[in-house]
Scaffold this motif. Sequence first.
Motif, PDB file in Angstrom:
ATOM      1  N   LYS A  88       0.880  -1.489   0.172  1.00 44.08           N
ATOM      2  CA  LYS A  88       0.280   0.067  -0.291  1.00 44.08           C
ATOM      3  C   LYS A  88       1.343   1.025   0.075  1.00 44.08           C
ATOM      4  O   LYS A  88       2.041   1.340   1.092  1.00 44.08           O
ATOM      5  N   GLY A  89       0.664   1.779  -0.682  1.00 46.36           N
ATOM      6  CA  GLY A  89       1.167   3.427  -0.942  1.00 46.36           C
ATOM      7  C   GLY A  89       1.678   4.019  -1.955  1.00 46.36           C
ATOM      8  O   GLY A  89       2.645   4.836  -2.641  1.00 46.36           O
ATOM      9  N   GLN A  90       2.889   1.999  -2.310  1.00 49.26           N
ATOM     10  CA  GLN A  90       3.496   2.481  -3.622  1.00 49.26           C
ATOM     11  C   GLN A  90       2.932   3.388  -5.093  1.00 49.26           C
ATOM     12  O   GLN A  90       3.887   3.294  -5.412  1.00 49.26           O
ATOM     13  N   ASP A  91       2.127   2.637  -5.331  1.00 46.05           N
ATOM     14  CA  ASP A  91       1.729   3.634  -5.900  1.00 46.05           C
ATOM     15  C   ASP A  91       0.976   5.148  -6.046  1.00 46.05           C
ATOM     16  O   ASP A  91       0.443   5.735  -6.767  1.00 46.05           O
ATOM     17  N   GLY A  92       1.312   5.337  -5.250  1.00 40.02           N
ATOM     18  CA  GLY A  92       0.955   6.754  -4.811  1.00 40.02           C
ATOM     19  C   GLY A  92       0.549   7.127  -3.332  1.00 40.02           C
ATOM     20  O   GLY A  92      -0.450   6.617  -3.513  1.00 40.02           O
ATOM     21  N   ARG A  93       1.326   8.024  -2.106  1.00 42.59           N
ATOM     22  CA  ARG A  93       0.940   8.640  -1.864  1.00 42.59           C
ATOM     23  C   ARG A  93       1.187  10.645  -2.337  1.00 42.59           C
ATOM     24  O   ARG A  93       2.111  11.363  -1.884  1.00 42.59           O
ATOM     25  N   ILE A  94      -0.653  11.021  -2.495  1.00 40.26           N
ATOM     26  CA  ILE A  94      -0.603  12.242  -2.833  1.00 40.26           C
ATOM     27  C   ILE A  94      -1.268  13.199  -1.852  1.00 40.26           C
ATOM     28  O   ILE A  94      -1.871  13.154  -0.955  1.00 40.26           O
ATOM     29  N   GLY A  95      -0.168  14.309  -1.922  1.00 39.94           N
ATOM     30  CA  GLY A  95      -0.986  15.530  -0.946  1.00 39.94           C
ATOM     31  C   GLY A  95      -1.537  16.254  -1.779  1.00 39.94           C
ATOM     32  O   GLY A  95      -1.452  17.410  -2.619  1.00 39.94           O
ATOM     33  N   ILE A  96      -3.137  17.085  -1.162  1.00 46.08           N
ATOM     34  CA  ILE A  96      -3.495  18.139  -1.462  1.00 46.08           C
ATOM     35  C   ILE A  96      -3.455  19.576  -1.240  1.00 46.08           C
ATOM     36  O   ILE A  96      -4.068  19.331   0.253  1.00 46.08           O
ATOM     37  N   VAL A  97      -3.527  20.352  -0.976  1.00 48.28           N
ATOM     38  CA  VAL A  97      -3.382  21.881  -0.042  1.00 48.28           C
ATOM     39  C   VAL A  97      -4.176  22.632  -0.470  1.00 48.28           C
ATOM     40  O   VAL A  97      -4.013  23.417  -1.444  1.00 48.28           O
ATOM     41  N   GLY A  98      -5.429  23.120   0.473  1.00 51.41           N
ATOM     42  CA  GLY A  98      -6.586  23.588  -0.112  1.00 51.41           C
ATOM     43  C   GLY A  98      -7.814  23.436   0.833  1.00 51.41           C
ATOM     44  O   GLY A  98      -7.407  21.877   0.976  1.00 51.41           O
ATOM     45  N   GLY A  99      -8.918  23.972   0.938  1.00 55.00           N
ATOM     46  CA  GLY A  99      -9.851  23.454   1.539  1.00 55.00           C
ATOM     47  C   GLY A  99      -9.836  25.304   2.789  1.00 55.00           C
ATOM     48  O   GLY A  99      -9.251  24.778   3.562  1.00 55.00           O
ATOM     49  N   CYS A 100     -10.795  26.164   2.553  1.00 54.60           N
ATOM     50  CA  CYS A 100     -11.165  26.897   3.770  1.00 54.60           C
ATOM     51  C   CYS A 100     -12.465  26.972   4.228  1.00 54.60           C
ATOM     52  O   CYS A 100     -13.121  25.872   3.161  1.00 54.60           O
ATOM     53  N   GLN A 101     -12.979  28.107   4.353  1.00 53.33           N
ATOM     54  CA  GLN A 101     -13.860  29.192   4.582  1.00 53.33           C
ATOM     55  C   GLN A 101     -15.379  28.471   3.691  1.00 53.33           C
ATOM     56  O   GLN A 101     -16.390  27.634   3.746  1.00 53.33           O
ATOM     57  N   GLU A 102     -14.892  28.795   2.664  1.00 51.41           N
ATOM     58  CA  GLU A 102     -16.332  28.748   1.319  1.00 51.41           C
ATOM     59  C   GLU A 102     -16.346  27.733   0.606  1.00 51.41           C
ATOM     60  O   GLU A 102     -17.422  26.853   0.215  1.00 51.41           O
ATOM     61  N   TYR A 103     -14.704  27.207   0.676  1.00 55.41           N
ATOM     62  CA  TYR A 103     -14.657  26.407  -0.080  1.00 55.41           C
ATOM     63  C   TYR A 103     -13.920  24.700   0.140  1.00 55.41           C
ATOM     64  O   TYR A 103     -13.272  24.591   1.354  1.00 55.41           O
ATOM     65  N   THR A 104     -14.962  23.544  -0.296  1.00 50.71           N
ATOM     66  CA  THR A 104     -14.789  22.026   0.308  1.00 50.71           C
ATOM     67  C   THR A 104     -15.325  21.754  -0.889  1.00 50.71           C
ATOM     68  O   THR A 104     -13.903  19.869  -0.550  1.00 50.71           O
ATOM     69  N   GLY A 105     -15.585  21.380  -1.503  1.00 47.63           N
ATOM     70  CA  GLY A 105     -15.441  20.977  -2.660  1.00 47.63           C
ATOM     71  C   GLY A 105     -13.975  20.049  -4.081  1.00 47.63           C
ATOM     72  O   GLY A 105     -14.308  19.384  -3.774  1.00 47.63           O
ATOM     73  N   ALA A 165       3.523  12.839  -3.665  1.00 46.85           N
ATOM     74  CA  ALA A 165       3.598  14.489  -4.707  1.00 46.85           C
ATOM     75  C   ALA A 165       2.624  15.825  -3.895  1.00 46.85           C
ATOM     76  O   ALA A 165       1.782  14.952  -3.459  1.00 46.85           O
ATOM     77  N   LEU A 166       2.960  17.079  -4.545  1.00 50.17           N
ATOM     78  CA  LEU A 166       1.442  17.692  -3.757  1.00 50.17           C
ATOM     79  C   LEU A 166       0.488  18.382  -4.527  1.00 50.17           C
ATOM     80  O   LEU A 166       1.131  18.951  -5.999  1.00 50.17           O
TER      81      LEU A 166
END
Lengths: 365, 365
Positions: A88-105, A165-166
């Motif tokens: 588990k993990g070898q095909d990708g551990r990806i980080g997403i930086v975002g999400g705030c008061q207005e935007y969650t989708g 990746a981020l």
Amino acid sequence: MGVRCVAIRACGGGKIDPGVPRMAVHACGAAAAVVALLSAAIALQWSPLHAVLQRALSLHTAHATKDMENLFQLVRNIVPALTSKKHKGQDGRIGIVGGCQEYTGAPYFAGISALKVGADLTHVFCAREAAPVIKSYSPELIVHPVLDSSNAVEEVEKWLPRLHALVVGPGLGRDELLLNNVRGILESTKARDIPVVIDADGLWLVAQQPALIHSYHKAILTPNHVEFSRLWEAVLSSPMDSKDLRGSTLKLSQALGNITVVQKGEQDLISNGQQVLVCNQEGSSRRCGGQGDLLSGSLGVMVHWALRAGPEKTNGSSPLLVAAWGACTLTRECNRQAFQKYGRSTTTTDMITEVGTAFSRLFTT
Amino acid sequence: MGVRCVAIRACGGGKIDPGVPRMAVHACGAAAAVVALLSAAIALQWSPLHAVLQRALSLHTAHATKDMENLFQLVRNIVPALTSKKHKGQDGRIGIVGGCQEYTGAPYFAGISALKVGADLTHVFCAREAAPVIKSYSPELIVHPVLDSSNAVEEVEKWLPRLHALVVGPGLGRDELLLNNVRGILESTKARDIPVVIDADGLWLVAQQPALIHSYHKAILTPNHVEFSRLWEAVLSSPMDSKDLRGSTLKLSQALGNITVVQKGEQDLISNGQQVLVCNQEGSSRRCGGQGDLLSGSLGVMVHWALRAGPEKTNGSSPLLVAAWGACTLTRECNRQAFQKYGRSTTTTDMITEVGTAFSRLFTT
């Protein structure tokens, strides 16, 4: 499948003769010797960039289908084999930086798209208030409510060594505290040589401070029309030639130190300052919000795969260009498939449902 | 398809001779010359409004089918073409103002309906407490938790320049703080000439203070029977003639300065004080809560499309009337389709699932 793609190898090498106007670019490449010679000759004398590209385009039109086939093959080359030997993990551990008061989708769309393309794990780093909502969209995501904390950079840094990746920007917003933390996260990401896809208000931050990613060769920017114009004005301080979008994409990439730029639009234009790839895979005319998050999340995984595969698998082409072309092609195919079912009522959720079949149709041999 | 619609061109011009009782209305229109002459003659002498309308109706019954066909064509005319040249947002950025401690479903229904009709983006402006819940219903919505803040008007004003239409009222409730903020938002919306659809407790606010939207020609009110009666009493201070709903709709519109009024009921009656359109598209007898939100959200998009298309596309008819007739027709068709599948157990979620096919069936040529 209705595929209509054109790949343009406009120019290569990327070193600009100091005696030549900045817009002129040398062209080279084993598969494009004629174009290279012609373009170089033109570039050395007088030709503005768009003329060089136009010539390259017309010379290459006959080879468009072949180039397209090659690009599909290059994307297939970077897709990792599914084998029972992996953990588990070898095909990708990806980080997403975002999400705030207005935007969650948006961070949800990016994160779930990364998983559906084939990542094993996704981590979302968002503002505290956004976290329960993003969590509620799907139990598949790991969500960290840290982005507005005073030690946000340290909190994300703890995870960086595990991430491949981020993706920075989906649902980020423009709150100064958050943007400041993202500055620190970007610096830390670069220091660790982790590839980073920047979209949405991540691009707004880059427009404020282009030095943040200048010359970072593992960065990919994915601006839409408005975001591209904003970056152009910030970096080039001159009016953009909107009639020559290919040339503009090449030029913006060069001005940012040859980082990869994906200008999304009627056709997606992808450049690393040396080549311009065009993706006009059939999509649809539906332009609902969230499609860009599907692209950025997919690209997060594919850039990891491409860099791991390396240039021997991409036939000498930039792995980042191949990843970007693959993610654009996939996003447009998801759009096409969803639109066929739902027409004008298509939303991004419908498109994400199509990721599995679209990926398989395009990239599984 | 079981379509049964009648369009009535009862009267036009809308200017009332000061020497004539207020209820009497001139009738005109190229396609209704006989009606015009008859009605005008009657109106000038003695006839109450309902008699004028009755004559108009009976004279027009023979033309009902033709009028209905015309109305379908006018709606089709305002629907924007899906073309690859467009950018995200151009087919509609719609704001929904509502969502409070008790009510969270209504603004979601309105927002998601707007997207499924074809808007590119929807923004919901709600009370802080309601926001996480509304967000959790769907990642497609952008939700701003600002409506009960002390600077709510400024927070919404930031977004107004980007919005094409506002829907005020779904899930608003009657909290004084919220209503006061909505007053300010309505003033700001009018000052920017943005079309506004008002429903539910937005209509309760209008009944308290009709001057808020009096004569604002980009306003559309969508009262049900109870809300209509309340508005009538507030504005006309006289008992309503419930036997003449068409005449009442016309009269309430006139009393509010000829703004567009949609009286929802067994048949939907739509008037701008000059014409009365009747929509009796087949629906069902199921009256679950939330259908009005599907209507108001759809209308938010369609009023934007109609105003952008302009009267040349609506053959001289009011774009707002055409949009309202289109949204009523769509809502009833969603109801019919859902009821066919689910019968008495039909809920608004089932109806919203039908928006894509209903829209396509009705309005795609």
